[in-house]
Design a protein around this motif. Structure first.
Motif, PDB file in Angstrom:
ATOM      1  N   MET A   3       0.840  -1.193   0.000  1.00  0.00           N
ATOM      2  CA  MET A   3       0.000   0.000   0.000  1.00  0.00           C
ATOM      3  C   MET A   3       0.876   1.244   0.000  1.00  0.00           C
ATOM      4  O   MET A   3       1.813   1.354   0.804  1.00  0.00           O
ATOM      5  N   LYS A   4       0.615   2.181  -0.895  1.00  0.00           N
ATOM      6  CA  LYS A   4       1.414   3.389  -1.002  1.00  0.00           C
ATOM      7  C   LYS A   4       0.871   4.478  -0.084  1.00  0.00           C
ATOM      8  O   LYS A   4      -0.330   4.574   0.180  1.00  0.00           O
ATOM      9  N   ALA A   5       1.794   5.320   0.385  1.00  0.00           N
ATOM     10  CA  ALA A   5       1.409   6.424   1.257  1.00  0.00           C
ATOM     11  C   ALA A   5       0.693   7.507   0.454  1.00  0.00           C
ATOM     12  O   ALA A   5       1.061   7.797  -0.689  1.00  0.00           O
ATOM     13  N   ASP A   6      -0.306   8.102   1.064  1.00  0.00           N
ATOM     14  CA  ASP A   6      -1.017   9.240   0.479  1.00  0.00           C
ATOM     15  C   ASP A   6      -0.325  10.510   0.982  1.00  0.00           C
ATOM     16  O   ASP A   6      -0.404  10.836   2.170  1.00  0.00           O
ATOM     17  N   ILE A   7       0.373  11.211   0.088  1.00  0.00           N
ATOM     18  CA  ILE A   7       1.190  12.339   0.522  1.00  0.00           C
ATOM     19  C   ILE A   7       0.863  13.599  -0.262  1.00  0.00           C
ATOM     20  O   ILE A   7       0.246  13.561  -1.324  1.00  0.00           O
ATOM     21  N   ARG A   8       1.320  14.712   0.317  1.00  0.00           N
ATOM     22  CA  ARG A   8       1.296  16.009  -0.364  1.00  0.00           C
ATOM     23  C   ARG A   8       2.637  16.669  -0.123  1.00  0.00           C
ATOM     24  O   ARG A   8       3.134  16.680   1.009  1.00  0.00           O
ATOM     25  N   LEU A   9       3.269  17.202  -1.175  1.00  0.00           N
ATOM     26  CA  LEU A   9       4.580  17.823  -1.044  1.00  0.00           C
ATOM     27  C   LEU A   9       4.453  19.294  -0.685  1.00  0.00           C
ATOM     28  O   LEU A   9       3.561  19.991  -1.172  1.00  0.00           O
ATOM     29  N   ILE A  10       5.366  19.753   0.176  1.00  0.00           N
ATOM     30  CA  ILE A  10       5.500  21.174   0.467  1.00  0.00           C
ATOM     31  C   ILE A  10       6.978  21.527   0.459  1.00  0.00           C
ATOM     32  O   ILE A  10       7.839  20.651   0.598  1.00  0.00           O
ATOM     33  N   VAL A  11       7.278  22.815   0.290  1.00  0.00           N
ATOM     34  CA  VAL A  11       8.655  23.295   0.329  1.00  0.00           C
ATOM     35  C   VAL A  11       8.948  23.808   1.736  1.00  0.00           C
ATOM     36  O   VAL A  11       8.181  24.606   2.297  1.00  0.00           O
ATOM     37  N   THR A  12      10.060  23.344   2.329  1.00  0.00           N
ATOM     38  CA  THR A  12      10.436  23.760   3.677  1.00  0.00           C
ATOM     39  C   THR A  12      11.295  25.025   3.624  1.00  0.00           C
ATOM     40  O   THR A  12      11.637  25.521   2.560  1.00  0.00           O
ATOM     41  N   PRO A  40       5.372   2.862   1.540  1.00  0.00           N
ATOM     42  CA  PRO A  40       6.305   3.689   0.767  1.00  0.00           C
ATOM     43  C   PRO A  40       5.592   4.714  -0.102  1.00  0.00           C
ATOM     44  O   PRO A  40       4.420   4.576  -0.452  1.00  0.00           O
ATOM     45  N   ILE A  41       6.351   5.734  -0.453  1.00  0.00           N
ATOM     46  CA  ILE A  41       5.867   6.765  -1.366  1.00  0.00           C
ATOM     47  C   ILE A  41       5.834   6.205  -2.783  1.00  0.00           C
ATOM     48  O   ILE A  41       6.743   5.489  -3.199  1.00  0.00           O
ATOM     49  N   ALA A  42       4.804   6.540  -3.514  1.00  0.00           N
ATOM     50  CA  ALA A  42       4.698   6.103  -4.908  1.00  0.00           C
ATOM     51  C   ALA A  42       5.792   6.743  -5.751  1.00  0.00           C
ATOM     52  O   ALA A  42       6.189   7.893  -5.507  1.00  0.00           O
ATOM     53  N   ALA A  43       6.263   6.015  -6.764  1.00  0.00           N
ATOM     54  CA  ALA A  43       7.347   6.507  -7.615  1.00  0.00           C
ATOM     55  C   ALA A  43       6.974   7.817  -8.299  1.00  0.00           C
ATOM     56  O   ALA A  43       7.821   8.717  -8.443  1.00  0.00           O
ATOM     57  N   GLU A  44       5.715   7.964  -8.699  1.00  0.00           N
ATOM     58  CA  GLU A  44       5.309   9.200  -9.376  1.00  0.00           C
ATOM     59  C   GLU A  44       5.336  10.400  -8.433  1.00  0.00           C
ATOM     60  O   GLU A  44       5.602  11.530  -8.862  1.00  0.00           O
ATOM     61  N   ASP A  45       5.083  10.177  -7.139  1.00  0.00           N
ATOM     62  CA  ASP A  45       5.223  11.258  -6.163  1.00  0.00           C
ATOM     63  C   ASP A  45       6.691  11.591  -5.930  1.00  0.00           C
ATOM     64  O   ASP A  45       7.074  12.766  -5.815  1.00  0.00           O
ATOM     65  N   ALA A  46       7.521  10.551  -5.849  1.00  0.00           N
ATOM     66  CA  ALA A  46       8.959  10.762  -5.631  1.00  0.00           C
ATOM     67  C   ALA A  46       9.598  11.548  -6.760  1.00  0.00           C
ATOM     68  O   ALA A  46      10.561  12.295  -6.546  1.00  0.00           O
ATOM     69  N   GLN A  47       9.066  11.424  -7.969  1.00  0.00           N
ATOM     70  CA  GLN A  47       9.617  12.153  -9.115  1.00  0.00           C
ATOM     71  C   GLN A  47       9.495  13.660  -8.961  1.00  0.00           C
ATOM     72  O   GLN A  47      10.218  14.420  -9.622  1.00  0.00           O
ATOM     73  N   GLN A  48       8.596  14.110  -8.099  1.00  0.00           N
ATOM     74  CA  GLN A  48       8.388  15.546  -7.908  1.00  0.00           C
ATOM     75  C   GLN A  48       9.343  16.152  -6.879  1.00  0.00           C
ATOM     76  O   GLN A  48       9.428  17.372  -6.758  1.00  0.00           O
ATOM     77  N   LEU A  49      10.058  15.323  -6.129  1.00  0.00           N
ATOM     78  CA  LEU A  49      10.964  15.816  -5.094  1.00  0.00           C
ATOM     79  C   LEU A  49      12.147  16.561  -5.716  1.00  0.00           C
ATOM     80  O   LEU A  49      12.683  16.149  -6.740  1.00  0.00           O
ATOM     81  N   ASN A  50      12.597  17.622  -5.068  1.00  0.00           N
ATOM     82  CA  ASN A  50      13.631  18.483  -5.658  1.00  0.00           C
ATOM     83  C   ASN A  50      15.033  18.243  -5.104  1.00  0.00           C
ATOM     84  O   ASN A  50      15.930  19.064  -5.295  1.00  0.00           O
ATOM     85  N   PHE A  51      15.251  17.118  -4.430  1.00  0.00           N
ATOM     86  CA  PHE A  51      16.528  16.901  -3.754  1.00  0.00           C
ATOM     87  C   PHE A  51      17.713  16.845  -4.723  1.00  0.00           C
ATOM     88  O   PHE A  51      18.784  17.390  -4.435  1.00  0.00           O
ATOM     89  N   ASP A  88      18.134  18.313  -7.558  1.00  0.00           N
ATOM     90  CA  ASP A  88      18.451  19.662  -8.021  1.00  0.00           C
ATOM     91  C   ASP A  88      19.203  20.444  -6.956  1.00  0.00           C
ATOM     92  O   ASP A  88      20.183  21.134  -7.254  1.00  0.00           O
ATOM     93  N   LEU A  89      18.768  20.334  -5.704  1.00  0.00           N
ATOM     94  CA  LEU A  89      19.407  21.089  -4.626  1.00  0.00           C
ATOM     95  C   LEU A  89      20.798  20.567  -4.294  1.00  0.00           C
ATOM     96  O   LEU A  89      21.700  21.338  -3.971  1.00  0.00           O
ATOM     97  N   LEU A  90      20.975  19.249  -4.359  1.00  0.00           N
ATOM     98  CA  LEU A  90      22.226  18.625  -3.922  1.00  0.00           C
ATOM     99  C   LEU A  90      23.179  18.329  -5.077  1.00  0.00           C
ATOM    100  O   LEU A  90      24.278  17.829  -4.840  1.00  0.00           O
ATOM    101  N   THR A  91      22.751  18.649  -6.295  1.00  0.00           N
ATOM    102  CA  THR A  91      23.518  18.342  -7.525  1.00  0.00           C
ATOM    103  C   THR A  91      23.907  16.859  -7.575  1.00  0.00           C
ATOM    104  O   THR A  91      25.034  16.505  -7.906  1.00  0.00           O
ATOM    105  N   THR A  92      22.947  16.007  -7.201  1.00  0.00           N
ATOM    106  CA  THR A  92      23.101  14.559  -7.341  1.00  0.00           C
ATOM    107  C   THR A  92      22.188  14.108  -8.481  1.00  0.00           C
ATOM    108  O   THR A  92      21.413  14.890  -9.020  1.00  0.00           O
ATOM    109  N   ASN A  93      22.284  12.825  -8.830  1.00  0.00           N
ATOM    110  CA  ASN A  93      21.467  12.352  -9.957  1.00  0.00           C
ATOM    111  C   ASN A  93      20.963  10.920  -9.759  1.00  0.00           C
ATOM    112  O   ASN A  93      20.757  10.200 -10.725  1.00  0.00           O
ATOM    113  N   TYR A  94      20.756  10.530  -8.505  1.00  0.00           N
ATOM    114  CA  TYR A  94      20.324   9.156  -8.286  1.00  0.00           C
ATOM    115  C   TYR A  94      19.117   9.025  -7.366  1.00  0.00           C
ATOM    116  O   TYR A  94      18.814   7.926  -6.883  1.00  0.00           O
ATOM    117  N   LEU A  95      18.363  10.091  -7.134  1.00  0.00           N
ATOM    118  CA  LEU A  95      17.152   9.965  -6.327  1.00  0.00           C
ATOM    119  C   LEU A  95      16.140   9.039  -6.996  1.00  0.00           C
ATOM    120  O   LEU A  95      15.527   8.196  -6.331  1.00  0.00           O
TER     121      LEU A  95
END
Length: 223
Positions: A1-10, A93-104, A106-113
């Motif tokens: 079962m996937k988590a029902d989430i909403r993203l916000i910017v901290t 777990p968070i659904a893959a389509e939700d995880a695609q929206q995370l900005n980590f 871009d902020l950390l200049t990594t490429n494996y999220l």
């Protein structure tokens, strides 16, 4: 079962997610990145690199969530060229389509999220040459393993949302998972949580927390 989430910017520009069922955030609204960096990387990972200089480092994370702790750990493993074997558990777990929206990335200049999130559950996957991940879809109370760890990131939701994950028997279970000298780090420093850790045989250290958080905890298994 996937988590029902909403993203916000901290406050530091990094995302966190709100678990809609629990009405709780995965990270601090004062800064998801700065919280994870302080609690899990500075207090945990960097100390473990020094404490176990010749070991392949085994890490267990309670609550894979947004993948931020895993991403920061993979980044440091690459920087230090230290092999990390990373096991994370998450019942919802968070659904893959939700995880695609995370900005980590871009902020950390990594490429494996994306690779962290899209890798199969219950399988070991090399994310980078220095970081191997196994994600386990299970509740902590129902999980058993013969593996032992140098470091535990304890990133369960707050006791007000998941009180069962802060009870004495949980810390007995976690202490059993630690190697001698192994450490557990967490953002929660409530007095009864500290007592439960001590009752499990762990030595509790209080350390200054990230922004808007006075104290955080590192607990050590002495033997």
């Amino acid at each position: 079962m996937k988590a029902d989430i909403r993203l916000i910017v901290t406050a530091d520009g990094s995302h966190t997610a709100i678990n809609q069922a629990l009405d709780k955030t995965y990270h601090s609204i004062h800064g998801a990145y700065q919280e994870s960096q302080r609690v899990y990387i500075e207090l945990g990972l960097l100390e473990a690199f020094e404490k176990f200089p010749n070991d392949e480092l085994h890490i267990f994370e309670m609550g894979f969530g947004t993948g931020l702790n895993a991403l920061l750990t993979a980044r440091e493993a690459n920087i230090h060229q230290r092999r990390v074997i990373y096991t994370a558990i998450d019942a919802y777990p968070i659904a893959a389509e939700d995880a695609q929206q995370l900005n980590f990335d871009d902020l950390l200049t990594t490429n494996y999220l994306a690779k962290l999130h899209e890798s199969p559950w219950n399988e070991s996957v090399d994310i980078t040459p220095y970081f191997m991940q196994t994600k386990v879809e299970s509740r902590l109370e129902n999980w058993d393993t013969n593996e032992r760890f140098h470091l535990i990131y304890y990133d369960a939701f707050a006791p007000t949302a998941q009180p069962e994950l802060w009870e004495p028997e949980i810390f007995v279970q976690l202490a059993h998972l630690l190697l001698p000298g192994g450490m557990l780090t967490t953002y929660c420093s409530r007095s009864y949580v500290q007592r439960n850790m001590r009752a499990a045989g762990l030595v509790v250290e209080k350390h200054p927390g990230p922004l808007h958080k006075r104290d955080i905890i590192r607990a050590v298994k002495m033997a």
